[in-house]
Scaffold this motif. Sequence first.
Motif, PDB file in Angstrom:
ATOM      1  N   THR A   1      11.045 -11.031 -55.425  1.00 32.88           N
ATOM      2  CA  THR A   1      12.507 -11.124 -55.463  1.00 32.88           C
ATOM      3  C   THR A   1      13.069 -11.800 -54.221  1.00 32.88           C
ATOM      4  O   THR A   1      14.115 -12.428 -54.279  1.00 32.88           O
ATOM      5  N   ALA A   2      12.419 -11.676 -53.083  1.00 27.15           N
ATOM      6  CA  ALA A   2      12.882 -12.319 -51.853  1.00 27.15           C
ATOM      7  C   ALA A   2      11.935 -13.461 -51.519  1.00 27.15           C
ATOM      8  O   ALA A   2      10.741 -13.261 -51.387  1.00 27.15           O
TER       9      ALA A   2
ATOM     10  N   GLU B   1      15.022  -3.543 -44.029  1.00 26.20           N
ATOM     11  CA  GLU B   1      14.220  -3.914 -45.188  1.00 26.20           C
ATOM     12  C   GLU B   1      14.156  -5.430 -45.333  1.00 26.20           C
ATOM     13  O   GLU B   1      14.993  -6.137 -44.788  1.00 26.20           O
TER      14      GLU B   1
ATOM     15  N   ASN C   1      14.886  -8.297 -47.615  1.00 20.09           N
ATOM     16  CA  ASN C   1      15.620  -8.690 -48.810  1.00 20.09           C
ATOM     17  C   ASN C   1      16.087 -10.130 -48.613  1.00 20.09           C
ATOM     18  O   ASN C   1      15.951 -10.695 -47.523  1.00 20.09           O
ATOM     19  N   GLN C   2      16.625 -10.734 -49.647  1.00 22.75           N
ATOM     20  CA  GLN C   2      16.978 -12.149 -49.573  1.00 22.75           C
ATOM     21  C   GLN C   2      18.010 -12.423 -48.491  1.00 22.75           C
ATOM     22  O   GLN C   2      17.915 -13.416 -47.776  1.00 22.75           O
TER      23      GLN C   2
END
Length: 89
Positions: free
Chosen positions: A65-66, A12, A14-15
């Motif tokens: 968010t990322a 995925e 994500n950060q």
Amino acid sequence: MHNQILSKKIKEINQQNIVAHIKYCASAFVQELKNTGEKKLETVPIFFISSYTLRSLMKGKEPPTAVYQEQQLMEYIKTKSKYSRNIVF
């Protein structure tokens, strides 16, 4: 990053995965610059950005968010602009 998802290298976006990917790409980029033998190229800043996120930030919208290095790029541009116009901080 999406290609890595498709090739099953990551599960995925994500950060944490973005930071790892940036470190990997930056390291590879720096090595390629060193391979050229051109020392001047080593002083050129690089930023890894998402056009979608950059557009959101420039329009004053909440970024996803990322994020990549959009904020750093915007700060660099502001600083260089002020410097070129002799604006003291």
